[in-house]
Structure formats: C-alpha cells, structure tokens
Design a protein around this motif. Structure first.
Motif, PDB file in Angstrom:
ATOM      1  N   ARG A 144     -15.954   5.358   0.348  1.00 15.88           N
ATOM      2  CA  ARG A 144     -15.742   4.830  -0.991  1.00 15.88           C
ATOM      3  C   ARG A 144     -14.641   5.579  -1.733  1.00 15.88           C
ATOM      4  NH1 ARG A 144     -21.491   6.900  -3.612  1.00 15.88           N
ATOM      5  NH2 ARG A 144     -21.225   9.132  -3.159  1.00 15.88           N
ATOM      6  N   GLN A 145     -14.389   6.833  -1.340  1.00 18.24           N
ATOM      7  CA  GLN A 145     -13.309   7.601  -1.953  1.00 18.24           C
ATOM      8  C   GLN A 145     -12.061   7.669  -1.074  1.00 18.24           C
ATOM      9  OE1 GLN A 145     -14.990  11.424  -2.826  1.00 18.24           O
ATOM     10  NE2 GLN A 145     -16.153  10.697  -4.589  1.00 18.24           N
ATOM     11  N   ALA A 146     -12.124   7.079   0.101  1.00 15.56           N
ATOM     12  CA  ALA A 146     -10.974   7.144   1.005  1.00 15.56           C
ATOM     13  C   ALA A 146     -10.096   5.906   0.889  1.00 15.56           C
ATOM     14  CB  ALA A 146     -11.464   7.315   2.441  1.00 15.56           C
ATOM     15  N   LEU A 147     -10.678   4.740   1.083  1.00 21.44           N
ATOM     16  CA  LEU A 147      -9.905   3.506   1.071  1.00 21.44           C
ATOM     17  C   LEU A 147     -10.661   2.439   0.295  1.00 21.44           C
ATOM     18  CD1 LEU A 147      -8.679   3.282   4.782  1.00 21.44           C
ATOM     19  CD2 LEU A 147      -7.345   3.944   2.789  1.00 21.44           C
ATOM     20  N   ASP A 148      -9.905   1.601  -0.360  1.00 17.53           N
ATOM     21  CA  ASP A 148     -10.481   0.470  -1.086  1.00 17.53           C
ATOM     22  C   ASP A 148      -9.570  -0.730  -0.848  1.00 17.53           C
ATOM     23  OD1 ASP A 148     -11.957  -1.132  -2.695  1.00 17.53           O
ATOM     24  OD2 ASP A 148     -11.188  -0.348  -4.584  1.00 17.53           O
ATOM     25  N   ALA A 173      -3.653  -0.677  12.548  1.00 19.06           N
ATOM     26  CA  ALA A 173      -3.324  -1.468  11.355  1.00 19.06           C
ATOM     27  C   ALA A 173      -3.876  -0.838  10.082  1.00 19.06           C
ATOM     28  CB  ALA A 173      -3.855  -2.899  11.512  1.00 19.06           C
ATOM     29  N   LEU A 174      -5.100  -0.331  10.139  1.00 14.46           N
ATOM     30  CA  LEU A 174      -5.724   0.224   8.932  1.00 14.46           C
ATOM     31  C   LEU A 174      -5.004   1.469   8.422  1.00 14.46           C
ATOM     32  CD1 LEU A 174      -7.857   0.139   6.789  1.00 14.46           C
ATOM     33  CD2 LEU A 174      -9.436   1.271   8.332  1.00 14.46           C
ATOM     34  N   PRO A 175      -4.702   2.484   9.260  1.00 14.40           N
ATOM     35  CA  PRO A 175      -3.953   3.629   8.714  1.00 14.40           C
ATOM     36  C   PRO A 175      -2.567   3.255   8.207  1.00 14.40           C
ATOM     37  CG  PRO A 175      -4.230   3.818  11.095  1.00 14.40           C
ATOM     38  CD  PRO A 175      -5.137   2.737  10.646  1.00 14.40           C
ATOM     39  N   VAL A 176      -1.898   2.296   8.869  1.00 13.49           N
ATOM     40  CA  VAL A 176      -0.596   1.844   8.365  1.00 13.49           C
ATOM     41  C   VAL A 176      -0.753   1.212   6.989  1.00 13.49           C
ATOM     42  CG1 VAL A 176       1.284   0.205   8.747  1.00 13.49           C
ATOM     43  CG2 VAL A 176       0.428   1.564  10.645  1.00 13.49           C
ATOM     44  N   MET A 177      -1.782   0.386   6.828  1.00 15.00           N
ATOM     45  CA  MET A 177      -2.014  -0.250   5.534  1.00 15.00           C
ATOM     46  C   MET A 177      -2.443   0.765   4.488  1.00 15.00           C
ATOM     47  SD  MET A 177      -4.197  -3.701   4.807  1.00 15.00           S
ATOM     48  CE  MET A 177      -3.849  -4.659   3.327  1.00 15.00           C
ATOM     49  N   ALA A 178      -3.164   1.801   4.914  1.00 10.59           N
ATOM     50  CA  ALA A 178      -3.559   2.853   3.971  1.00 10.59           C
ATOM     51  C   ALA A 178      -2.335   3.576   3.417  1.00 10.59           C
ATOM     52  CB  ALA A 178      -4.500   3.840   4.658  1.00 10.59           C
ATOM     53  N   LYS A 218      -0.647   1.310   0.967  1.00 12.51           N
ATOM     54  CA  LYS A 218      -1.406   1.225  -0.284  1.00 12.51           C
ATOM     55  C   LYS A 218      -1.176   2.453  -1.163  1.00 12.51           C
ATOM     56  CE  LYS A 218      -6.047   0.393  -2.091  1.00 12.51           C
ATOM     57  NZ  LYS A 218      -6.008   1.525  -3.036  1.00 12.51           N
ATOM     58  N   VAL A 219      -1.104   3.630  -0.560  1.00 10.85           N
ATOM     59  CA  VAL A 219      -0.845   4.845  -1.337  1.00 10.85           C
ATOM     60  C   VAL A 219       0.516   4.763  -2.013  1.00 10.85           C
ATOM     61  CG1 VAL A 219      -0.439   7.328  -1.161  1.00 10.85           C
ATOM     62  CG2 VAL A 219      -2.369   6.304   0.030  1.00 10.85           C
ATOM     63  N   VAL A 220       1.530   4.310  -1.278  1.00  9.81           N
ATOM     64  CA  VAL A 220       2.874   4.199  -1.851  1.00  9.81           C
ATOM     65  C   VAL A 220       2.904   3.174  -2.975  1.00  9.81           C
ATOM     66  CG1 VAL A 220       5.269   3.593  -1.336  1.00  9.81           C
ATOM     67  CG2 VAL A 220       3.944   4.931   0.310  1.00  9.81           C
ATOM     68  N   ILE A 221       2.267   2.011  -2.765  1.00  9.24           N
ATOM     69  CA  ILE A 221       2.256   0.962  -3.798  1.00  9.24           C
ATOM     70  C   ILE A 221       1.518   1.437  -5.044  1.00  9.24           C
ATOM     71  CG2 ILE A 221       1.401  -1.346  -4.335  1.00  9.24           C
ATOM     72  CD1 ILE A 221       1.928  -2.082  -1.413  1.00  9.24           C
ATOM     73  N   ASP A 222       0.382   2.112  -4.865  1.00  9.03           N
ATOM     74  CA  ASP A 222      -0.362   2.620  -6.022  1.00  9.03           C
ATOM     75  C   ASP A 222       0.466   3.633  -6.808  1.00  9.03           C
ATOM     76  OD1 ASP A 222      -2.475   1.040  -5.359  1.00  9.03           O
ATOM     77  OD2 ASP A 222      -3.624   2.628  -4.359  1.00  9.03           O
ATOM     78  N   ILE A 248      -1.008  10.732   0.863  1.00 10.59           N
ATOM     79  CA  ILE A 248      -1.188  10.096   2.167  1.00 10.59           C
ATOM     80  C   ILE A 248      -1.984  11.007   3.095  1.00 10.59           C
ATOM     81  CG2 ILE A 248       0.032   9.374   4.248  1.00 10.59           C
ATOM     82  CD1 ILE A 248       2.248   8.304   2.476  1.00 10.59           C
ATOM     83  N   SER A 249      -1.662  12.298   3.117  1.00 16.58           N
ATOM     84  CA  SER A 249      -2.387  13.243   3.969  1.00 16.58           C
ATOM     85  C   SER A 249      -3.857  13.321   3.581  1.00 16.58           C
ATOM     86  CB  SER A 249      -1.734  14.621   3.866  1.00 16.58           C
ATOM     87  OG  SER A 249      -2.461  15.573   4.613  1.00 16.58           O
TER      88      SER A 249
END
Length: 389
Positions: free
Chosen positions: A334-338, A363-368, A371-375, A239-240
């Motif tokens: 491209r390497q940060a968020l998809d 909203a975007l950092p919360v979703m990021a 997404k990290v946790v789900i992945d 996440i960091s």
C-alpha cells in the motif's frame, strides 16, 4: 508605424534556434527508440541485474536495522543465507523437483490434447493454436503405439539365415545425418549456454550494484548537468525507495503464494504439488498475468486426478488469488505502488506483445519508474503554479 527591420532579427534567431533544438530532440528520440528496439533483450537483462541489486541492497538495509555492522558484511551474510536456502532446497528436493517436473510436463501435454479434442468435437476450430509440438509428443486419447506387425502389408521377418550383403549407407546420407545431429546439438548447447550466461550476467550485475550502490548513484548523478542535478537526485532516490519496498513486498508475497499452493495441493492429493507450488510462487512475481497462468497450470494438472481434484484445485486457486489480491498486496504494497489494475494489465500486455517474456515479467517495475517520474513532474508543475499565483 512599421517596425524597423532590425527588430525582427531576435525573433527570427529564436525561431531558428527552436527549430534546431526541436529537430535535434526528434532525431535523438528516434535514435533512442530504434536502439531500444533492437537491443531490448540486452537492456532488459541489465535492468533485471539492477533489480537484483536493488533487492539485495534492500535486504542488506533491513538486516542492518536488526544487527547493524558494515554494509559489505551484511551483504555477504544475505548472499550466504540465500545461497544456503537455494542449495538446501535443491539438495533436499532436487530429485523431487526433477521427477515432478517430468510428470507435470507429460500431464499438461495430455490435458492440452484432451482440451483440443473436446473443442473439435463441439465444432470449435483449433487451427489458430499451435498444437503441433504437443501432438507430436503426446498420444491422443484411445490411441496406442503402432507396432511393426500392425502396419498393412508388413511381412514378418523370416527366421531363415540372411545372406550377408553390404547395405552400408552412402557417404551423402552419412554426411546429411551427421550434419543434422551436429546442428541440433549446437542448438541445444547454445540455448543452454545462453540461459546460463544470462543467469550469471544478472547475478554479477546484481552483486556489483549491491556491493557499491553509492558509487553507481554518484556516477549517474555526475552525468546530469548541474542545473538539473537536484531534481534528478530526488527522482533517483524516490525510484530506489519505491523499488526496494516493492521488491521486499513481492518476495514475501511469492513465498506465501508458493507455500499455500504447495500445502493445499498436497492436501488435495495432487502428485506434482511441490513443483506446482514452486511455479506458482515464481509466477507471482508477474502481477495478474502470472496468477492467471499459474492457476491455469494448476487446474490442468489437477484434472488428471479427476474432476473432484480439478474443482478443488480451482477453489484453492481462487482462495490463493484472494489472499494475494485482497490481503497481501494491500497490506504489503500500500505504500510501495498504487497503480490501477486495468492500467497495469494493459501495460503488461503491450510490453509482452512487443518485447516478449522480458517485457511481461518486468512491466510492473518499468511502470513504477514511469509513475515516480510523472508524479514528480506533477508536483513540480503544481509548485510552479502556486508560486506564480
């Protein structure tokens, strides 16, 4: 052959344990949701401070790759450079920003009134929109201020000397007027203090997190049970890293969007080019929604200079949007968020409706983070399935 009664005891105890754990988990989750709902503004404020700390830490690490040195010294240099840039911009363009902001506000109000008039002339009901505050400040097209002499039944004051009479207001009138003035003054003061206080809270939290990131990381991991500490460490580090790369890319995008918008509007000849460029750069922090809102403001402000200026501003907005969406974002992030655009937009609208401006902006950092946790959970599940096979 029936089983002895003693064999059902373990199964019953397991069922009771499962029901107890499920009930405790449900109640805990409900309490967490209620707490997050009632204190959402405070939680988003703290989260904004964490994001600022992550951004400062990312810039400090980038500076370490160039000059090296201890982390506190690099953080101090980053803070001094940012403070110098902000102070220089305010010193050199403070008067310009203030005058252009006032001009932009008046222009937008008159343009919104023009749009309302146009819609009503073509049979569109505008009662669903809140135009009252704008209509009270901006005159409609073709209207002029009404003087006292134009009021029906008005009698011009006589030049004859007026006898002295006592027309002092009553004590009740003075008290009610004074109470209204005090109430409005308190509202303005509290709003100003609240905004300034929130700014300094975010600034303090960001500096505190950036000054000792390892201390807060270790403290967070210490709260985790030992058997879950290893996976939580991996998730926290991911996440960091994700937020750092996204924030650096986002800052570069904001500067590029603001500069291109400012220079383009200046070439077109829009009076409030600088302040429009600043707001376009700031709104670029909010993906999709920020770009649409910034483009709408730019076009409305440009229409005051004529249709050609409005069309040119719209073409400029489309070019800036294409630059952001098809060049800067794919290269820098491209390497940060998809995250699919439709998913992100739906999540933004949901958080914006539920939590207001804070939810829309963050909203975007919360979703990021989600997404990290789900992945990670998917990877862990895939590893577990392969090991079983």
């Amino acid at each position: 052959m029936p089983l002895p009664a003693e064999s059902n005891v373990p199964s019953r105890s397991d069922l009771a344990w499962a029901i107890s754990v499920g009930g405790i988990a449900t109640v805990s989750f409900t309490i967490f949701v209620v707490f997050a709902w009632y204190f959402s503004a405070t939680l988003f404020l703290v989260f904004a401070g964490i994001l600022l700390g992550v951004a400062l830490n990312a810039m400090t690490q980038l500076l370490g790759r160039v000059i090296g040195g201890p982390q506190p010294l690099r953080l101090a240099l980053v803070c001094l450079v940012m403070a110098a840039l902000l102070g220089g911009m305010l010193y050199l363009g403070g008067a310009t920003i203030a005058s252009q902001a006032k001009t932009l506000s008046s222009t937008l109000k008159s343009q919104v009134v023009s749009v309302k008039t146009y819609l009503e002339q073509h049979g569109v009901d505008t009662s669903y929109f809140d135009f009252n505050s704008i209509l009270s400040d901006a005159p409609k097209d073709g209207e002029k201020e009404t003087t006292a002499a134009e009021i029906p039944g008005h009698v011009a004051p006589s030049t004859a000397p007026i006898p002295k009479t006592s027309n002092l207001p009553s004590a009740g009138t003075i008290a009610s007027s004074g109470g209204a003035i005090v109430t409005q003054t308190l509202k303005i003061l509290l709003g100003t203090v609240g905004a300034v206080g929130n700014f300094f809270i975010v600034l303090f939290l960001g500096l505190a997190f950036a000054a000792q990131p390892s201390v807060y990381r270790t403290g967070l991991l210490q709260l985790t049970p030992k058997r879950h500490r290893a996976p939580v460490t991996v998730v926290v580090d991911r996440i960091s890293d994700t937020l750092q790369r996204w924030l650096v890319a986002q800052m570069i995008t904001m500067v590029a969007v603001g500069a291109v918008t400012w220079l383009g509007l200046k070439l077109i000849g829009i009076p409030s080019a600088f302040i429009l460029g600043v707001q376009a750069g700031l709104l670029a922090f909010i993906p999709t929604v920020g770009a649409l809102l910034g483009g709408l403001i730019v076009v409305l402000a440009s229409l005051a200079s004529g249709w050609f200026a409005g069309v040119s501003a719209f073409v400029l907005f489309m070019g800036v949007h294409a630059l952001e969406s098809y060049i800067l974002t794919p290269i820098l992030q491209r390497q940060a968020l998809d995250i699919p655009p439709a998913t992100l937009f739906a999540f933004q609208i949901t958080l914006g409706v539920v939590f207001g401006v804070w939810g829309l902006a963050l909203a975007l950092p919360v979703m990021a983070i989600a997404k990290v946790v789900i992945d990670y959970l998917r990877e862990d599940e895939a590893v577990g399935t392969m090991s079983e096979a």
